[in-house]
Design a protein around this motif. Structure first.
Motif, mmCIF file in Angstrom:
data_model
loop_
_atom_site.group_PDB
_atom_site.id
_atom_site.type_symbol
_atom_site.label_atom_id
_atom_site.label_comp_id
_atom_site.label_asym_id
_atom_site.label_seq_id
_atom_site.Cartn_x
_atom_site.Cartn_y
_atom_site.Cartn_z
ATOM 1 N N GLY A 38 -3.423 -0.526 -6.090
ATOM 2 C CA GLY A 38 -4.937 -0.443 -6.178
ATOM 3 C C GLY A 38 -5.580 0.443 -7.136
ATOM 4 O O GLY A 38 -6.358 -0.033 -7.942
ATOM 5 N N VAL B 239 -17.986 1.264 -2.700
ATOM 6 C CA VAL B 239 -16.756 1.515 -2.176
ATOM 7 C C VAL B 239 -16.590 2.118 -0.721
ATOM 8 O O VAL B 239 -17.829 2.894 -0.374
ATOM 9 C CB VAL B 239 -16.068 2.547 -3.108
ATOM 10 N N ASN C 52 -12.265 5.360 0.660
ATOM 11 C CA ASN C 52 -11.784 5.099 -0.818
ATOM 12 C C ASN C 52 -12.316 6.069 -1.913
ATOM 13 O O ASN C 52 -11.746 5.682 -3.208
ATOM 14 C CB ASN C 52 -11.510 3.715 -1.252
ATOM 15 N N ARG D 51 0.885 -1.250 0.080
ATOM 16 C CA ARG D 51 0.067 -0.083 -0.048
ATOM 17 C C ARG D 51 0.859 1.174 0.028
ATOM 18 O O ARG D 51 1.964 1.097 0.387
ATOM 19 C CB ARG D 51 -1.061 0.085 1.292
ATOM 20 N N LEU E 37 -9.882 8.259 -4.099
ATOM 21 C CA LEU E 37 -9.152 7.403 -5.186
ATOM 22 C C LEU E 37 -9.944 7.032 -6.212
ATOM 23 O O LEU E 37 -9.516 7.196 -7.337
ATOM 24 C CB LEU E 37 -8.687 5.883 -4.265
#
Length: 491
Positions: A131, A154, A158, A125, A161
């Motif tokens: 990801g 989600v 997140n 990560r 993102l």
């Protein structure tokens, strides 16, 4: 992206898993790899070891680390054989992360897909973009499978993102007691095709539209598939050219299609074909024979005479045909109004033309003259308020053109669209389907077209506004075409 230029078929599936990021040309990831060994590659988890590693990672993340689930995170999607898993692996083969995707509903795959269970190993990560790469790869893989809607639930943390990756937030919700957001990847396949195929027409043809009375079909028929000839006593003319790449690569099929597309144009106007004129160019005599051979076979199958034309040799391949027909009362493409029901009548027989999988559907070469004649006469027999044959803009783009000519918006019920089992939703709504007619009429007058072997189904409606929306079984409407397709205005 689906193309209609007769390009080469997709590459066959290779035995080793392919790096999806490399196939995508993922600029951000590939840039980071320059001058250094790749940090990871994204591929489908096709072997039990990779799938098992991904599922163990999911358990570690969602059960042990986050406590979203008590015992396991498996659900019905894991048991669906259509569900795919993508994994990111480092050079040693270790799984750094994964994501799953597949049809959102049980039963027929109508092009509604969902992604989920995005998990990245703690050590991977915040470095390398594992990801983000998995999300981008999932979007591409879903679209390649024919998805026209791609959702994901989600975790709220997140959302940023996914937003950076171009996803749109739909609404907040709670899952397993935690805040989540339903997000949607904007699939632009239908819009891109409509824009590429028909977008320039309004500006390009504006000079002709300002010409003499009757230009571009005249009042009520602007943008139609054929044109009523002024003073012609019901004479209707249509003209289509075949793409040179198709005429060069597959001359027999090009010759057949030159007849097919023109007779479909007449049929959409409710006109009975009377004859054809052709203009053929070829590099040599054998090539010209193949072009004319396909044209002659189609003309014979439809029972329509070739009245004459022009032939030139020693030049690049080209082929265009003009079709003449007669209609007592031509059916306009712009006769649709808000409240009309939309109907698609399509021949679902046959299959993909060899070499054109996902782009060109071939049913007509397998039909008898009686069956072909019945399909060509269906619009004239039903006399709907509006009609348009599905051409290179695909079902959604052609419906957008019909709606635009009537000053309307169209909503297409995806699950109700008649579609052959061999075609994905994405391919069927963007391909050239052989024989397919879109018609509209009032609810009281809407009825199946008497089109012989073709299937005729109500699958939408016209409303106020512009563009084309796709309506899904859960009531959600996603945008397929956001505005007027051609810019030619109402008829």
């Amino acid at each position: 992206m689906t193309t209609l230029d007769g390009g080469p078929p997709p590459l066959p599936h290779a035995a080793p898993p392919q790096d999806i990021l490399a196939l995508l040309g993922d600029r951000s990831t590939l840039t980071a790899r320059r001058g250094a060994p790749p940090a990871f590659r994204v591929e489908e988890a096709e072997d039990p070891a990779a799938l098992g590693a991904y599922r163990r990672l999911r358990h570690d993340v969602f059960v042990t680390e986050q406590g979203l689930f008590e015992r396991h995170d498996r659900d019905g999607h894991d048991d669906d054989p259509r569900t795919l898993s993508l994994v990111a692996r480092d050079p040693s083969g270790a799984v750094l992360g994964g994501v799953r995707l597949g049809p959102a509903q049980s039963g027929e795959d109508i092009g509604w897909w969902a992604g989920g269970r995005l998990a990245v190993h703690p050590a991977a990560r915040h470095r390398g973009g594992v990801g983000a790469a998995l999300v981008r790869a999932a979007c591409a893989r879903a679209e390649a499978a024919g998805a026209l809607r791609f959702d994901a639930t989600v975790q709220a943390a997140n959302e940023a993102l996914f937003t950076r990756l171009g996803w749109q937030s739909v609404r907040p919700l709670r899952l397993a007691g935690r805040p989540h957001v339903l997000m949607r990847h904007p699939v632009g396949r239908l819009q891109a095709l409509a824009t590429a195929a028909k977008g320039p027409l309004g500006d390009l043809l504006s000079a002709l539209a300002d010409g003499a009375p009757g230009t571009l079909g005249g009042p009520g028929y602007i943008g139609d598939d054929g044109a009523p000839v002024p003073g012609g006593g019901g004479l209707v003319a249509a003209c289509d050219a075949i793409l040179p790449s198709l005429a060069e690569r597959d001359p027999e099929w090009a010759g057949w299609c030159s007849v097919l597309v023109n007779l479909n144009d007449l049929a959409a106007m409710g006109a009975r074909p009377a004859g054809l004129l052709d203009a053929v160019a070829a590099r040599d005599l054998p090539h010209a024979r193949r072009l004319l051979g396909g044209l002659a076979d189609a003309a014979a199958a439809y029972g329509v005479p070739v009245l004459g034309g022009h032939t030139q040799l020693g030049v690049p391949a080209a082929l265009s045909v003009t079709a003449l027909g007669r209609a007592t009362r031509p059916v306009p493409g712009g006769g649709g109004r808000p409240g009309h029901r939309v109907r698609l009548t399509a021949d679902l027989g046959g299959g993909w033309r060899p070499g054109y999988h996902g782009r060109q559907w071939d049913s007509t070469t397998r039909r008898t003259t009686a069956e072909l004649t019945a399909m060509l006469g269906a619009v004239a027999a039903a006399a709907p308020a509006a009609a348009k044959d599905v051409s290179m803009a695909g079902v959604a783009g052609t419906l957008g053109m019909l709606a635009e000519a009537g000053g309307c918006r169209a909503v297409l019920d995806v699950a109700a669209v008649p579609r052959p089992p061999a075609a994905t939703a994405g391919d069927w709504l963007t391909c050239f389907p052989g024989y397919a007619m879109l018609t509209t009429d009032t609810p009281e007058r809407s009825r199946a077209l008497p089109a012989g072997p073709a299937t005729s189904t109500e699958c939408g409606e016209l409303t106020s506004g512009e563009g084309v929306g796709l309506r899904w079984p859960d009531g959600e409407i996603t945008e397929a075409v956001t505005a007027a397709v051609t810019g030619m205005g109402t008829a």
